[in-house]
Design a protein around this motif. Structure first.
Motif, PDB file in Angstrom:
ATOM      1  N   ALA A 159      11.647  75.727 125.637  1.00  0.00           N
ATOM      2  CA  ALA A 159      12.624  74.492 125.338  1.00  0.00           C
ATOM      3  C   ALA A 159      14.108  74.843 125.816  1.00  0.00           C
ATOM      4  N   GLN A 160      14.235  76.229 126.118  1.00  0.00           N
ATOM      5  CA  GLN A 160      15.449  76.708 126.793  1.00  0.00           C
ATOM      6  C   GLN A 160      15.416  76.203 128.304  1.00  0.00           C
ATOM      7  N   LYS A 161      14.243  76.271 128.851  1.00  0.00           N
ATOM      8  CA  LYS A 161      14.126  75.700 130.375  1.00  0.00           C
ATOM      9  C   LYS A 161      13.742  74.469 130.631  1.00  0.00           C
ATOM     10  N   VAL A 162      12.991  73.650 129.864  1.00  0.00           N
ATOM     11  CA  VAL A 162      12.662  72.481 130.060  1.00  0.00           C
ATOM     12  C   VAL A 162      12.989  71.625 129.155  1.00  0.00           C
ATOM     13  N   SER A 163      13.637  70.377 129.445  1.00  0.00           N
ATOM     14  CA  SER A 163      13.871  69.321 128.330  1.00  0.00           C
ATOM     15  C   SER A 163      12.841  68.061 128.631  1.00  0.00           C
ATOM     16  N   VAL A 164      12.199  67.473 127.661  1.00  0.00           N
ATOM     17  CA  VAL A 164      11.584  66.404 127.805  1.00  0.00           C
ATOM     18  C   VAL A 164      12.199  65.056 127.289  1.00  0.00           C
ATOM     19  N   LEU A 165      12.011  63.859 127.897  1.00  0.00           N
ATOM     20  CA  LEU A 165      12.594  62.752 127.363  1.00  0.00           C
ATOM     21  C   LEU A 165      11.577  61.684 127.635  1.00  0.00           C
ATOM     22  N   THR A 166      10.997  60.929 126.618  1.00  0.00           N
ATOM     23  CA  THR A 166      10.075  60.083 126.656  1.00  0.00           C
ATOM     24  C   THR A 166      10.498  58.554 126.515  1.00  0.00           C
ATOM     25  N   GLN A 167       9.696  57.428 126.624  1.00  0.00           N
ATOM     26  CA  GLN A 167      10.202  56.091 126.891  1.00  0.00           C
ATOM     27  C   GLN A 167      10.738  55.741 125.319  1.00  0.00           C
ATOM     28  N   ASP A 168      10.533  56.349 124.291  1.00  0.00           N
ATOM     29  CA  ASP A 168      10.844  56.073 122.843  1.00  0.00           C
ATOM     30  C   ASP A 168      12.066  56.797 122.557  1.00  0.00           C
ATOM     31  N   GLY A 169      12.531  57.799 123.382  1.00  0.00           N
ATOM     32  CA  GLY A 169      13.922  58.481 123.257  1.00  0.00           C
ATOM     33  C   GLY A 169      13.896  59.136 121.776  1.00  0.00           C
TER      34      GLY A 169
ATOM     35  N   ILE B 202      19.972  61.714 126.220  1.00  0.00           N
ATOM     36  CA  ILE B 202      20.069  62.347 127.564  1.00  0.00           C
ATOM     37  C   ILE B 202      21.225  63.230 127.281  1.00  0.00           C
ATOM     38  N   ALA B 203      22.328  62.912 126.495  1.00  0.00           N
ATOM     39  CA  ALA B 203      23.331  63.875 126.120  1.00  0.00           C
ATOM     40  C   ALA B 203      22.653  64.998 125.398  1.00  0.00           C
ATOM     41  N   LYS B 204      21.703  64.702 124.322  1.00  0.00           N
ATOM     42  CA  LYS B 204      21.016  65.717 123.742  1.00  0.00           C
ATOM     43  C   LYS B 204      20.419  66.797 124.807  1.00  0.00           C
ATOM     44  N   ALA B 205      19.751  66.278 125.740  1.00  0.00           N
ATOM     45  CA  ALA B 205      19.236  67.207 126.840  1.00  0.00           C
ATOM     46  C   ALA B 205      20.171  67.865 127.644  1.00  0.00           C
ATOM     47  N   MET B 206      21.308  67.268 127.949  1.00  0.00           N
ATOM     48  CA  MET B 206      22.237  68.202 128.655  1.00  0.00           C
ATOM     49  C   MET B 206      22.641  69.071 127.861  1.00  0.00           C
ATOM     50  N   VAL B 207      23.093  69.040 126.706  1.00  0.00           N
ATOM     51  CA  VAL B 207      23.273  70.088 125.872  1.00  0.00           C
ATOM     52  C   VAL B 207      22.436  71.310 125.717  1.00  0.00           C
ATOM     53  N   GLN B 208      21.171  70.938 125.842  1.00  0.00           N
ATOM     54  CA  GLN B 208      20.171  71.746 126.066  1.00  0.00           C
ATOM     55  C   GLN B 208      20.012  72.760 127.108  1.00  0.00           C
ATOM     56  N   GLU B 209      20.820  72.281 128.320  1.00  0.00           N
ATOM     57  CA  GLU B 209      21.069  72.957 129.575  1.00  0.00           C
ATOM     58  C   GLU B 209      19.775  73.442 129.957  1.00  0.00           C
ATOM     59  N   PRO B 210      18.983  72.784 130.092  1.00  0.00           N
ATOM     60  CA  PRO B 210      17.574  73.210 130.820  1.00  0.00           C
ATOM     61  C   PRO B 210      17.623  73.292 132.231  1.00  0.00           C
ATOM     62  N   GLU B 211      16.660  73.866 132.981  1.00  0.00           N
ATOM     63  CA  GLU B 211      16.511  73.819 134.321  1.00  0.00           C
ATOM     64  C   GLU B 211      15.661  72.784 134.671  1.00  0.00           C
TER      65      GLU B 211
END
Length: 254
Positions: free
Chosen positions: A74-84, A148-157
């Motif tokens: 989870a520190q490296k990969v962020s997942v965003l689905t169609q349901d958000g 998307i903002a939540k994913a950005m804060v997660q700082e994934p690669e």
């Protein structure tokens, strides 16, 4: 950065994926396209660690996905689905702050640096004015922007997007994909996204992988993929190929 090698997936005596092999280079955006049932979402679930391949290997950042701990992945990969994000009764700020959880130890609370990251992301995503609004009062497009903002804060690669614009109107589609593209270029983010809209895929993806019946049919840029014969064979519909008036990227009409 991300490699899939001879991956097969069998489920309920049905072959869902057959010897799928490809790589996604660091800092690139690759689109997975293809008709319903092609195996795109199944593949994304395995890359994100939610399911395991029957055979073959999937490596993220040089290590097999199954060997990462859930928190480290989870520190490296962020997942965003169609349901958000679901419309939970929490504020936009609280939802975005959740992206910092993978970086905190078990009993650790958010600190000043975490709050600064949230403030920065709220600014660049245009969500600052909505920070105190509840998620359950937002539209689907607005919640996707929060996701998307939540994913950005997660700082994934690595960012995995599974049909992130399916339920959005044209304005929100462009808004969401522009945010993602800006993020990619700013941070050299590596992106793999599933898109049904071939025109959007051609505009936002550096490369596309066309799948059908659990196999890769073709991989290439928009010029190579947006071919009448190829698309007609896969989608069973003959498109008309035109040129975008500004970017000159091939686009399809039906």
């Amino acid at each position: 950065m991300l490699s899939v090698d001879k991956v097969r997936k069998e489920k309920d005596f049905k072959l869902l994926l057959k010897d799928v092999t490809f790589q996604v280079d660091e800092g690139s955006c690759v689109g997975l396209i293809g008709p319903n049932g092609a195996g795109k979402s199944t593949l994304m679930k395995m890359i994100s660690g939610l399911e395991h391949p029957t055979s073959g290997t999937i490596n993220v950042l040089g290590q097999e996905v199954g060997k990462w701990s859930v928190k480290k992945l989870a520190q490296k990969v962020s997942v965003l689905t169609q349901d958000g994000l679901s419309p939970y009764p929490m504020t936009v700020y609280e939802a975005v702050l959740m992206g910092r959880y993978p970086h905190l130890s078990f009993f650790q609370r958010e600190g000043l640096e975490d709050y600064r990251k949230v403030e920065h992301v709220l600014n660049i995503t245009g969500l600052m004015s909505m920070r105190h609004q509840m998620l359950d009062t937002l539209s689907g497009g607005e919640r996707q922007r929060v996701a998307i903002a939540k994913a950005m804060v997660q700082e994934p690669e690595v960012l995995l997007l599974d049909e992130p614009t399916s339920y959005l109107d044209i304005g929100y589609k462009v808004n969401v994909l522009n945010l993602v593209k800006d993020w990619q270029q700013r941070e050299q983010l590596t992106i793999l996204m599933v898109l049904h809209d071939l025109n959007l895929a051609a505009q936002y993806c550096d490369q596309m992988i066309l799948m059908n019946n659990g196999e890769i049919v073709k991989r290439g840029n928009s010029e190579e993929i947006m071919d009448v014969d190829t698309l007609e064979t896969v989608y069973k519909a003959k498109p008309e190929i035109i040129r975008h008036p500004k970017s000159n990227i091939p686009q399809i009409l039906l």
